[in-house]
Scaffold this motif. Sequence first.
Motif, PDB file in Angstrom:
ATOM      1  N   ALA A 234      -2.392  11.912  -8.183  1.00  0.00           N
ATOM      2  CA  ALA A 234      -3.312  13.049  -8.378  1.00  0.00           C
ATOM      3  C   ALA A 234      -3.626  13.700  -7.033  1.00  0.00           C
ATOM      4  O   ALA A 234      -3.647  14.933  -6.916  1.00  0.00           O
ATOM      5  N   ALA A 235      -3.840  12.883  -6.005  1.00  0.00           N
ATOM      6  CA  ALA A 235      -4.146  13.422  -4.677  1.00  0.00           C
ATOM      7  C   ALA A 235      -2.941  14.196  -4.135  1.00  0.00           C
ATOM      8  O   ALA A 235      -3.067  15.325  -3.664  1.00  0.00           O
ATOM      9  N   ARG A 236      -1.777  13.580  -4.240  1.00  0.00           N
ATOM     10  CA  ARG A 236      -0.567  14.193  -3.672  1.00  0.00           C
ATOM     11  C   ARG A 236      -0.198  15.506  -4.360  1.00  0.00           C
ATOM     12  O   ARG A 236       0.289  16.445  -3.730  1.00  0.00           O
ATOM     13  N   LEU A 237      -0.442  15.566  -5.668  1.00  0.00           N
ATOM     14  CA  LEU A 237      -0.058  16.760  -6.440  1.00  0.00           C
ATOM     15  C   LEU A 237      -1.205  17.773  -6.514  1.00  0.00           C
ATOM     16  O   LEU A 237      -1.091  18.795  -7.177  1.00  0.00           O
ATOM     17  N   HIS A 238      -2.326  17.458  -5.847  1.00  0.00           N
ATOM     18  CA  HIS A 238      -3.533  18.292  -5.929  1.00  0.00           C
ATOM     19  C   HIS A 238      -3.915  18.551  -7.385  1.00  0.00           C
ATOM     20  O   HIS A 238      -4.179  19.691  -7.784  1.00  0.00           O
ATOM     21  N   ALA A 239      -3.903  17.499  -8.171  1.00  0.00           N
ATOM     22  CA  ALA A 239      -4.230  17.636  -9.600  1.00  0.00           C
ATOM     23  C   ALA A 239      -5.676  18.091  -9.751  1.00  0.00           C
ATOM     24  O   ALA A 239      -6.530  17.788  -8.915  1.00  0.00           O
ATOM     25  N   ASP A 240      -5.939  18.807 -10.834  1.00  0.00           N
ATOM     26  CA  ASP A 240      -7.302  19.260 -11.099  1.00  0.00           C
ATOM     27  C   ASP A 240      -8.166  18.126 -11.625  1.00  0.00           C
ATOM     28  O   ASP A 240      -9.391  18.170 -11.533  1.00  0.00           O
ATOM     29  N   LEU A 241      -7.524  17.108 -12.205  1.00  0.00           N
ATOM     30  CA  LEU A 241      -8.272  16.034 -12.844  1.00  0.00           C
ATOM     31  C   LEU A 241      -7.395  14.787 -12.946  1.00  0.00           C
ATOM     32  O   LEU A 241      -6.193  14.898 -13.186  1.00  0.00           O
ATOM     33  N   CYS A 242      -8.008  13.614 -12.764  1.00  0.00           N
ATOM     34  CA  CYS A 242      -7.294  12.346 -12.982  1.00  0.00           C
ATOM     35  C   CYS A 242      -8.079  11.552 -14.010  1.00  0.00           C
ATOM     36  O   CYS A 242      -9.221  11.159 -13.766  1.00  0.00           O
ATOM     37  N   GLU A 243      -7.493  11.369 -15.192  1.00  0.00           N
ATOM     38  CA  GLU A 243      -8.181  10.643 -16.265  1.00  0.00           C
ATOM     39  C   GLU A 243      -7.626   9.220 -16.349  1.00  0.00           C
ATOM     40  O   GLU A 243      -6.413   9.039 -16.493  1.00  0.00           O
ATOM     41  N   ILE A 244      -8.518   8.245 -16.267  1.00  0.00           N
ATOM     42  CA  ILE A 244      -8.119   6.843 -16.396  1.00  0.00           C
ATOM     43  C   ILE A 244      -8.518   6.377 -17.795  1.00  0.00           C
ATOM     44  O   ILE A 244      -9.710   6.206 -18.085  1.00  0.00           O
ATOM     45  N   TYR A 245      -7.536   6.226 -18.670  1.00  0.00           N
ATOM     46  CA  TYR A 245      -7.815   5.799 -20.048  1.00  0.00           C
ATOM     47  C   TYR A 245      -7.711   4.286 -20.138  1.00  0.00           C
ATOM     48  O   TYR A 245      -6.726   3.690 -19.704  1.00  0.00           O
ATOM     49  N   THR A 246      -8.752   3.668 -20.741  1.00  0.00           N
ATOM     50  CA  THR A 246      -8.731   2.215 -20.836  1.00  0.00           C
ATOM     51  C   THR A 246      -9.276   1.769 -22.184  1.00  0.00           C
ATOM     52  O   THR A 246      -9.304   2.549 -23.141  1.00  0.00           O
ATOM     53  N   ASP A 247      -9.681   0.486 -22.281  1.00  0.00           N
ATOM     54  CA  ASP A 247     -10.114  -0.048 -23.577  1.00  0.00           C
ATOM     55  C   ASP A 247     -11.633  -0.085 -23.724  1.00  0.00           C
ATOM     56  O   ASP A 247     -12.160  -0.690 -24.644  1.00  0.00           O
ATOM     57  N   VAL A 248     -12.367   0.498 -22.784  1.00  0.00           N
ATOM     58  CA  VAL A 248     -13.811   0.709 -22.931  1.00  0.00           C
ATOM     59  C   VAL A 248     -14.055   2.207 -22.686  1.00  0.00           C
ATOM     60  O   VAL A 248     -13.203   2.861 -22.066  1.00  0.00           O
TER      61      VAL A 248
ATOM     62  N   ARG B  22       0.849  -1.205   0.000  1.00  0.00           N
ATOM     63  CA  ARG B  22       0.000   0.000   0.000  1.00  0.00           C
ATOM     64  C   ARG B  22       0.871   1.238   0.000  1.00  0.00           C
ATOM     65  O   ARG B  22       1.881   1.290   0.711  1.00  0.00           O
ATOM     66  N   ILE B  23       0.452   2.247  -0.734  1.00  0.00           N
ATOM     67  CA  ILE B  23       1.233   3.486  -0.794  1.00  0.00           C
ATOM     68  C   ILE B  23       1.130   4.219   0.547  1.00  0.00           C
ATOM     69  O   ILE B  23       0.030   4.376   1.086  1.00  0.00           O
ATOM     70  N   LYS B  24       2.285   4.627   1.093  1.00  0.00           N
ATOM     71  CA  LYS B  24       2.291   5.403   2.353  1.00  0.00           C
ATOM     72  C   LYS B  24       2.498   6.887   2.065  1.00  0.00           C
ATOM     73  O   LYS B  24       1.721   7.721   2.507  1.00  0.00           O
ATOM     74  N   THR B  25       3.574   7.186   1.340  1.00  0.00           N
ATOM     75  CA  THR B  25       3.838   8.596   1.005  1.00  0.00           C
ATOM     76  C   THR B  25       4.408   8.704  -0.414  1.00  0.00           C
ATOM     77  O   THR B  25       5.000   7.753  -0.926  1.00  0.00           O
ATOM     78  N   ILE B  26       4.224   9.863  -0.980  1.00  0.00           N
ATOM     79  CA  ILE B  26       4.814  10.144  -2.295  1.00  0.00           C
ATOM     80  C   ILE B  26       5.553  11.483  -2.191  1.00  0.00           C
ATOM     81  O   ILE B  26       5.008  12.461  -1.674  1.00  0.00           O
ATOM     82  N   SER B  27       6.810  11.511  -2.658  1.00  0.00           N
ATOM     83  CA  SER B  27       7.565  12.775  -2.649  1.00  0.00           C
ATOM     84  C   SER B  27       7.203  13.588  -3.885  1.00  0.00           C
ATOM     85  O   SER B  27       7.107  13.044  -4.979  1.00  0.00           O
ATOM     86  N   ARG B  28       7.036  14.888  -3.671  1.00  0.00           N
ATOM     87  CA  ARG B  28       6.637  15.728  -4.809  1.00  0.00           C
ATOM     88  C   ARG B  28       7.823  16.364  -5.520  1.00  0.00           C
ATOM     89  O   ARG B  28       7.715  16.826  -6.647  1.00  0.00           O
ATOM     90  N   GLY B  29       9.007  16.387  -4.813  1.00  0.00           N
ATOM     91  CA  GLY B  29      10.145  17.191  -5.264  1.00  0.00           C
ATOM     92  C   GLY B  29      10.566  16.934  -6.703  1.00  0.00           C
ATOM     93  O   GLY B  29      10.628  17.857  -7.522  1.00  0.00           O
ATOM     94  N   ARG B  30      10.849  15.684  -7.012  1.00  0.00           N
ATOM     95  CA  ARG B  30      11.373  15.398  -8.353  1.00  0.00           C
ATOM     96  C   ARG B  30      10.331  15.691  -9.442  1.00  0.00           C
ATOM     97  O   ARG B  30      10.651  16.263 -10.498  1.00  0.00           O
TER      98      ARG B  30
ATOM     99  N   ALA C 258      -9.639   7.900  -4.144  1.00  0.00           N
ATOM    100  CA  ALA C 258     -10.295   9.042  -4.803  1.00  0.00           C
ATOM    101  C   ALA C 258     -11.347   9.625  -3.870  1.00  0.00           C
ATOM    102  O   ALA C 258     -11.496  10.847  -3.753  1.00  0.00           O
ATOM    103  N   LYS C 259     -12.069   8.743  -3.183  1.00  0.00           N
ATOM    104  CA  LYS C 259     -13.112   9.210  -2.243  1.00  0.00           C
ATOM    105  C   LYS C 259     -12.472   9.968  -1.078  1.00  0.00           C
ATOM    106  O   LYS C 259     -12.886  11.065  -0.723  1.00  0.00           O
ATOM    107  N   LYS C 260     -11.429   9.348  -0.527  1.00  0.00           N
ATOM    108  CA  LYS C 260     -10.782   9.945   0.645  1.00  0.00           C
ATOM    109  C   LYS C 260     -10.238  11.343   0.355  1.00  0.00           C
ATOM    110  O   LYS C 260     -10.369  12.256   1.164  1.00  0.00           O
ATOM    111  N   TYR C 261      -9.626  11.512  -0.806  1.00  0.00           N
ATOM    112  CA  TYR C 261      -8.989  12.794  -1.121  1.00  0.00           C
ATOM    113  C   TYR C 261      -9.793  13.630  -2.114  1.00  0.00           C
ATOM    114  O   TYR C 261      -9.302  14.637  -2.618  1.00  0.00           O
ATOM    115  N   ASN C 262     -11.022  13.160  -2.392  1.00  0.00           N
ATOM    116  CA  ASN C 262     -11.916  13.896  -3.293  1.00  0.00           C
ATOM    117  C   ASN C 262     -11.256  14.205  -4.640  1.00  0.00           C
ATOM    118  O   ASN C 262     -11.283  15.340  -5.113  1.00  0.00           O
TER     119      ASN C 262
END
Length: 262
Positions: free
Chosen positions: A160-174, A111-119, A218-222
Amino acid sequence: MLIVQKFGGSSVANKERIFNVAKRIIDTHNAGNDVVVVLSAQGDTTDELIEKAHEINPKASKREMDMLLATGEQQSVALMAMAINSLGARAISLNAMQVGIDTTSTYGNARIKTISRGRIEHELDRKNIVIITGFQGVNKYEDVTTLGRGGSDTSAVALAARLHADLCEIYTDVDGVYTADPRVVKDAKKLNEISYDEMLELASLGAKVLHNRSVEMAKKYNVKLVVRSSMSDAEGTIVKEECKGATRWVVKSYSHNLKIIA
Ligand code: ADP
Ligand code: ASP
Ligand code: MG
């Protein structure tokens, strides 16, 4: 805007699809957005790597399995950066260690614990499109971990949550989330929107279009989440907190259809 775009394995399965995705990413960047891309391994690569490991040692340790499986995503990000660069735009690929995606120690299901934003922020400041490996992380022993099958969705939403992205698009085959698996149930209906809670139920009933934990996160971090096709411009499905008009029947319809299939 800062946009996170995730592309699944079938969306990057071969050269044509890599270039198709590369163009979509460049268009998003040219429209004035910062773009962070998350990729899965190409096509059936992860399954093939598992088979390969079993031929060598059916009892291979989980640590070594993760070391092997993480290579699939690393191939995808490097190839995508090469494709984007060949089209005249600037991209850089990064793996989980380079970004600093720290996870719990459980190999194969970390499970992801933390993500560094620096790089990431440094590369965005330099006007690079940043292409990051999905599915993988690093644990406290500095070993590679993986997040469980389908885990790239969770990598994308976490970023997306960590970077406070405006949008997260999940592209798939449907082209979105349906009332049932559209490959199995022919008259399944596409949903324009679905709530986090209902999506969570669908995911736990086996609708692999989104990894369970990605919806939880996504729910937790809206996180504003959209599921759409990498092969068309169809609008896709918005996953969000509340939807007008309860869609409870969707989950019922889904489990009903599962029974028919079983
Ligand atoms: P990716 O490789 O892009 O992550 P996945 O194979 O993990 O794609 O998920 C997409 C697949 O999920 C679709 O091809 C579809 O068959 C399946 N699926 C199952 N249930 C649903 C659903 N309710 N709506 C849309 N797709 C679904
Ligand atoms: N490549 C990994 C898998 O096949 C992760 C993913 O596709 O999300 O499960
Ligand atoms: Mg998937």
